[in-house]
Design a protein around this motif. Structure first.
Motif, PDB file in Angstrom:
ATOM      1  N   SER A 149     -29.638   6.192 -10.223  1.00 33.96           N
ATOM      2  CA  SER A 149     -31.058   5.902 -10.038  1.00 33.96           C
ATOM      3  C   SER A 149     -31.790   5.981 -11.368  1.00 33.96           C
ATOM      4  N   PHE A 150     -32.675   5.027 -11.606  1.00 34.02           N
ATOM      5  CA  PHE A 150     -33.434   4.982 -12.851  1.00 34.02           C
ATOM      6  C   PHE A 150     -34.921   4.916 -12.537  1.00 34.02           C
ATOM      7  N   ASN A 151     -35.702   5.778 -13.181  1.00 36.09           N
ATOM      8  CA  ASN A 151     -37.156   5.748 -13.041  1.00 36.09           C
ATOM      9  C   ASN A 151     -37.706   4.682 -13.986  1.00 36.09           C
ATOM     10  N   LEU A 152     -38.046   3.524 -13.438  1.00 34.05           N
ATOM     11  CA  LEU A 152     -38.425   2.379 -14.264  1.00 34.05           C
ATOM     12  C   LEU A 152     -39.673   2.656 -15.096  1.00 34.05           C
ATOM     13  N   ASP A 153     -40.674   3.314 -14.496  1.00 35.73           N
ATOM     14  CA  ASP A 153     -41.903   3.581 -15.249  1.00 35.73           C
ATOM     15  C   ASP A 153     -41.622   4.472 -16.457  1.00 35.73           C
ATOM     16  N   THR A 154     -40.724   5.432 -16.297  1.00 35.12           N
ATOM     17  CA  THR A 154     -40.367   6.309 -17.417  1.00 35.12           C
ATOM     18  C   THR A 154     -39.676   5.515 -18.517  1.00 35.12           C
ATOM     19  N   LEU A 155     -38.768   4.620 -18.109  1.00 30.40           N
ATOM     20  CA  LEU A 155     -38.068   3.794 -19.095  1.00 30.40           C
ATOM     21  C   LEU A 155     -39.044   2.884 -19.834  1.00 30.40           C
ATOM     22  N   TYR A 156     -39.961   2.239 -19.088  1.00 28.59           N
ATOM     23  CA  TYR A 156     -40.939   1.356 -19.721  1.00 28.59           C
ATOM     24  C   TYR A 156     -41.798   2.117 -20.730  1.00 28.59           C
ATOM     25  N   MET A 157     -42.295   3.288 -20.310  1.00 26.07           N
ATOM     26  CA  MET A 157     -43.175   4.063 -21.174  1.00 26.07           C
ATOM     27  C   MET A 157     -42.432   4.653 -22.379  1.00 26.07           C
ATOM     28  N   THR A 158     -41.148   4.957 -22.195  1.00 28.99           N
ATOM     29  CA  THR A 158     -40.346   5.458 -23.319  1.00 28.99           C
ATOM     30  C   THR A 158     -40.165   4.373 -24.369  1.00 28.99           C
ATOM     31  N   TRP A 159     -39.862   3.166 -23.909  1.00 30.23           N
ATOM     32  CA  TRP A 159     -39.720   2.042 -24.845  1.00 30.23           C
ATOM     33  C   TRP A 159     -41.054   1.702 -25.496  1.00 30.23           C
ATOM     34  N   LEU A 160     -42.144   1.821 -24.737  1.00 32.06           N
ATOM     35  CA  LEU A 160     -43.471   1.586 -25.311  1.00 32.06           C
ATOM     36  C   LEU A 160     -43.778   2.627 -26.385  1.00 32.06           C
ATOM     37  N   THR A 161     -43.417   3.875 -26.127  1.00 27.69           N
ATOM     38  CA  THR A 161     -43.606   4.939 -27.109  1.00 27.69           C
ATOM     39  C   THR A 161     -42.854   4.620 -28.395  1.00 27.69           C
ATOM     40  N   MET A 162     -41.601   4.210 -28.259  1.00 28.57           N
ATOM     41  CA  MET A 162     -40.800   3.866 -29.439  1.00 28.57           C
ATOM     42  C   MET A 162     -41.394   2.671 -30.176  1.00 28.57           C
ATOM     43  N   LEU A 163     -41.939   1.700 -29.418  1.00 26.04           N
ATOM     44  CA  LEU A 163     -42.567   0.532 -30.036  1.00 26.04           C
ATOM     45  C   LEU A 163     -43.806   0.936 -30.829  1.00 26.04           C
ATOM     46  N   VAL A 164     -44.637   1.789 -30.223  1.00 26.74           N
ATOM     47  CA  VAL A 164     -45.855   2.263 -30.906  1.00 26.74           C
ATOM     48  C   VAL A 164     -45.499   2.979 -32.208  1.00 26.74           C
TER      49      VAL A 164
END
Length: 230
Positions: free
Chosen positions: A20-35
């Motif tokens: 199981s993967f928490n999609l919102d967590t993955l999206y926000m983690t990648w957004l954090t790395m992008l920022v």
């Protein structure tokens, strides 16, 4: 209830290969790395020999962290400087993301904080084994004598648990309170709590980073002392 209709503490889950993967967590983690990546590129492209405004602030943060690394870890601290200088902004941006309507903090997910904590503790053990050897590193589990083995094992297992739950609990509680206050007493109080949550985000990032440095120092400083004695 939540920012932009997102349930605070709830997650959009996707299953893949039985996991199981928490999609919102993955999206926000990648957004954090992008920022962080965009921020680093911006800083590098606009770096001046004679610093001004924002560059003074960036240099102040970097120098402060490097000074803390030197004082906490000692001579071997620069080996992990890049790790610490990456960890702190990652935590800071992660903590702050959830304060923006429509976004959530990756650190309001125990999977993120526990993963980071396990990573830091594992790296600390890795450095201990690399610098002192496996048996010399494991020797601290039976110090001052073998009767302390169960206590030392429990203490070691507690490190990632306490480190992760402290960060997770504070960030999640902050997001929940902003939503509740926004419903009960709109405008003034939620705004004040939002400002306080920005401060809490900084403090929690610092605490996690400082504790991580202390775990690393146990490996790197002990090695230094052994080398000096020899």
């Amino acid at each position: 209830m939540g920012h932009g209709g997102h349930d605070i503490g709830g997650h959009k889950v996707a299953a893949l290969a039985g996991l199981s993967f928490n999609l919102d967590t993955l999206y926000m983690t990648w957004l954090t790395m992008l920022v962080i990546t965009v921020g680093i590129l911006f800083v590098r492209m606009n770096w001046k020999l004679v610093p001004d405004g924002w560059q003074n602030f960036v240099e102040l943060v970097i120098e402060g962290l490097l000074d803390q690394i030197d004082s906490t870890i000692g001579p071997g601290g620069r080996k992990v400087a890049a790790l610490i200088l990456t960890l702190f902004p990652f935590l800071l941006v992660s903590n702050w993301l959830g304060l923006i309507p429509g976004f959530t903090s990756p650190t309001n997910d125990i999977n993120t904080t526990l993963g980071l904590a396990l990573m830091m503790v594992s790296i600390a053990h890795g450095y201990g084994i690399k610098t002192k050897g496996l048996f010399s590193h494991l020797k601290h589990f039976i110090e001052p004598n073998i009767l302390f083995l169960p206590i030392n094992i429990i203490e070691e297992l507690a490190k990632p648990v306490t480190l992760s739950f402290r960060l997770f609990g504070n960030i999640l509680a902050g997001e929940i309170l902003i939503i509740i206050l926004g419903i009960l007493v709109p405008y003034v109080v939620p705004t004040l709590w939002l400002a306080f949550s920005v401060f809490v985000g900084i403090i929690q990032a610092l605490i996690f980073t400082m504790l991580s440095m202390s775990y690393l120092s146990n490996s790197l400083q002990e090695h230094h002392e052994v080398k000096k004695e020899g």
